[in-house]
Design an enzyme around this catalytic site. Sequence first.
Site, PDB file in Angstrom:
ATOM      1  CB  CYS A 128      43.684  15.566  11.810  1.00  0.00           C
ATOM      2  SG  CYS A 128      45.775  15.942  10.322  1.00  0.00           S
ATOM      3  CG  LEU A 129      40.925   9.722   8.160  1.00  0.00           C
ATOM      4  CD1 LEU A 129      41.876   8.907   8.719  1.00  0.00           C
ATOM      5  CD2 LEU A 129      39.708   8.837   8.378  1.00  0.00           C
TER       6      LEU A 129
END
Length: 199
Positions: A128-129
């Site tokens: 999750c970036l």
Amino acid sequence: MEMNRFTLNFNIYVGVMIRLFKVKEKQRELAENANGGAPTKKQSPGELRLHKDISELNLPKSCAITFPNGKDNLMNFEVSIRPDEGYYFGGTFLFSFQVSPVYPHEVPKVKCKTKVYHPNIDLEGNVCLNILREDWKPVLNINTIIYGLYHLFTEPNYEDPLNHEAAAVLRDNPKMFESNVRRAMSGGYVGQTFFPRCV
């Protein structure tokens, strides 16, 4: 009538020119093969851009890039990150990158190959970036992604989690979070989940 003759002549001319270009291309390929050279593969725009990105990499000392499939397959590579500060200090985390032929118009697919107790990386390796999702722009590059991944280890974010349990522990009890990270990195269980050693 005169216009139709012009159109017909023009179309014949264009057809002849296209055939000539194809013949010239074929002759060039045959000449390369006869000289022992391998036929040259035309590079996609994504490959050209990736070559540029790789030549301009400016990685921190704690990051390294490798090409396990050799120099002929630069579109799939791995990045190892060894944080030199924070909760994950001393661990080594491996990420796989798959780059599309239409890169940079499509974000590379990035997976964490090291099982890690982290609020922003789930147990399947999804990351999750924001720049790997909605904030990706073609002006960004591989260097930007690697720095973003490095930042996840120096500053994990409990506000945008994939591993909700780890995020809740980080938010509510940072000391317990640190203990869980150390146990996981040393090769042990956190709750019911076993994490292989990565230090």
